[in-house]
Design a protein around this motif. Structure first.
Motif, PDB file in Angstrom:
ATOM      1  N   LYS A  12       0.714  -1.241   0.073  1.00  0.00           N
ATOM      2  CA  LYS A  12       0.111  -0.086   0.045  1.00  0.00           C
ATOM      3  C   LYS A  12       1.028   1.264  -0.236  1.00  0.00           C
ATOM      4  O   LYS A  12       0.538   2.056  -0.730  1.00  0.00           O
ATOM      5  CB  LYS A  12      -0.859  -0.003   1.487  1.00  0.00           C
ATOM      6  CG  LYS A  12      -1.747   1.085   1.292  1.00  0.00           C
ATOM      7  CD  LYS A  12      -2.977   0.748   2.283  1.00  0.00           C
ATOM      8  CE  LYS A  12      -2.800   1.609   3.461  1.00  0.00           C
ATOM      9  NZ  LYS A  12      -3.677   1.588   4.601  1.00  0.00           N
ATOM     10  N   ARG A  13       1.976   1.213   0.607  1.00  0.00           N
ATOM     11  CA  ARG A  13       2.950   2.173   0.775  1.00  0.00           C
ATOM     12  C   ARG A  13       4.001   2.167  -0.320  1.00  0.00           C
ATOM     13  O   ARG A  13       5.045   3.001  -0.359  1.00  0.00           O
ATOM     14  CB  ARG A  13       3.494   2.456   2.147  1.00  0.00           C
ATOM     15  CG  ARG A  13       2.464   2.516   3.355  1.00  0.00           C
ATOM     16  CD  ARG A  13       3.038   2.491   4.666  1.00  0.00           C
ATOM     17  NE  ARG A  13       4.135   3.468   4.854  1.00  0.00           N
ATOM     18  CZ  ARG A  13       4.271   4.906   4.995  1.00  0.00           C
ATOM     19  NH1 ARG A  13       2.850   5.417   4.981  1.00  0.00           N
ATOM     20  NH2 ARG A  13       5.170   5.703   5.109  1.00  0.00           N
ATOM     21  N   LYS A  14       3.752   1.582  -1.169  1.00  0.00           N
ATOM     22  CA  LYS A  14       4.685   1.220  -2.442  1.00  0.00           C
ATOM     23  C   LYS A  14       6.159   0.991  -2.020  1.00  0.00           C
ATOM     24  O   LYS A  14       6.994   1.468  -2.444  1.00  0.00           O
ATOM     25  CB  LYS A  14       4.606   2.444  -3.415  1.00  0.00           C
ATOM     26  CG  LYS A  14       3.279   2.755  -3.874  1.00  0.00           C
ATOM     27  CD  LYS A  14       3.379   3.856  -4.704  1.00  0.00           C
ATOM     28  CE  LYS A  14       1.973   3.750  -5.618  1.00  0.00           C
ATOM     29  NZ  LYS A  14       0.822   4.373  -5.291  1.00  0.00           N
ATOM     30  N   GLY A  15       6.294   0.078  -0.856  1.00  0.00           N
ATOM     31  CA  GLY A  15       7.605  -0.434  -0.630  1.00  0.00           C
ATOM     32  C   GLY A  15       8.255   0.431   0.626  1.00  0.00           C
ATOM     33  O   GLY A  15       9.307   0.310   0.838  1.00  0.00           O
ATOM     34  N   ARG A  16       7.613   1.630   0.764  1.00  0.00           N
ATOM     35  CA  ARG A  16       8.218   2.469   1.611  1.00  0.00           C
ATOM     36  C   ARG A  16       8.045   1.973   3.192  1.00  0.00           C
ATOM     37  O   ARG A  16       7.213   1.124   3.319  1.00  0.00           O
ATOM     38  CB  ARG A  16       7.670   3.697   1.654  1.00  0.00           C
ATOM     39  CG  ARG A  16       8.113   4.711   0.433  1.00  0.00           C
ATOM     40  CD  ARG A  16       7.410   5.902   0.183  1.00  0.00           C
ATOM     41  NE  ARG A  16       5.688   5.538   0.395  1.00  0.00           N
ATOM     42  CZ  ARG A  16       4.882   6.693  -0.177  1.00  0.00           C
ATOM     43  NH1 ARG A  16       5.492   7.805  -0.280  1.00  0.00           N
ATOM     44  NH2 ARG A  16       3.500   6.293  -0.159  1.00  0.00           N
ATOM     45  N   TRP A  17       8.976   2.388   4.181  1.00  0.00           N
ATOM     46  CA  TRP A  17       8.998   1.936   5.308  1.00  0.00           C
ATOM     47  C   TRP A  17       7.451   2.033   6.064  1.00  0.00           C
ATOM     48  O   TRP A  17       6.395   2.786   5.918  1.00  0.00           O
ATOM     49  CB  TRP A  17       9.793   2.967   6.273  1.00  0.00           C
ATOM     50  CG  TRP A  17       9.882   2.409   7.521  1.00  0.00           C
ATOM     51  CD1 TRP A  17       9.139   3.060   8.753  1.00  0.00           C
ATOM     52  CD2 TRP A  17      10.893   1.431   8.169  1.00  0.00           C
ATOM     53  NE1 TRP A  17       9.781   2.200   9.767  1.00  0.00           N
ATOM     54  CE2 TRP A  17      10.837   1.387   9.431  1.00  0.00           C
ATOM     55  CE3 TRP A  17      11.979   0.663   7.532  1.00  0.00           C
ATOM     56  CZ2 TRP A  17      11.539   0.598  10.071  1.00  0.00           C
ATOM     57  CZ3 TRP A  17      12.688   0.124   8.407  1.00  0.00           C
ATOM     58  CH2 TRP A  17      12.555  -0.154   9.631  1.00  0.00           C
TER      59      TRP A  17
END
Length: 134
Positions: free
Chosen positions: A42-47
């Motif tokens: 959902k966060r496109k791979g971000r933390w």
């Protein structure tokens, strides 16, 4: 491969509470991992912040506490418990921890698990069983 009949294993599984604790832990870990991966996607791979997976993490941590404190009442349960705990990985950079900084099992949980193993061995093995020299 060890040949064990279903009739031999089924009573041990139903009589030993450690099997239920293992299954509950396995399920909680799967749910936690799925939530982490969902949030990461959902966060496109971000933390992913811990707050975003807090509920799943708390359920997982409770299942871990229950698992490592489980009473082990059979040799079959002892064997399966030891194998299951040994197979839990402290996730590194490529696993769940790389996303949220968590581990599958903490050092203190491993210590508690080894206490459960030692107590089960003391109850289940003959007192005159040979001890290791290592």
């Amino acid at each position: 491969m060890l040949a064990i009949t279903h009739a031999t294993v089924a009573p041990a599984i139903s009589a030993d509470p450690v099997f239920a604790a293992i299954e509950a832990h396995r399920e909680a870990l799967h749910v936690y991992e799925a939530e982490v991966y969902y949030q990461a996607k959902k966060r496109k791979g971000r933390w992913v912040a811990r707050e975003e997976v807090r509920e799943a993490a708390e359920v997982y941590e409770a299942a871990t506490s229950t698992l490592v404190a489980a009473s082990i009442s059979t040799l079959a349960g002892l064997r399966v418990f030891a194998a299951y705990v040994a197979d839990l990985r402290a996730y590194g950079r490529d696993g769940v921890a790389g996303i949220v900084g968590r581990y599958a099992i903490q050092v203190w949980d491993l210590s508690d698990a080894m206490t459960a193993v030692a107590e089960a061995m003391a109850r289940l093995l003959p007192a005159d069983a040979p001890t290791s020299t290592h």
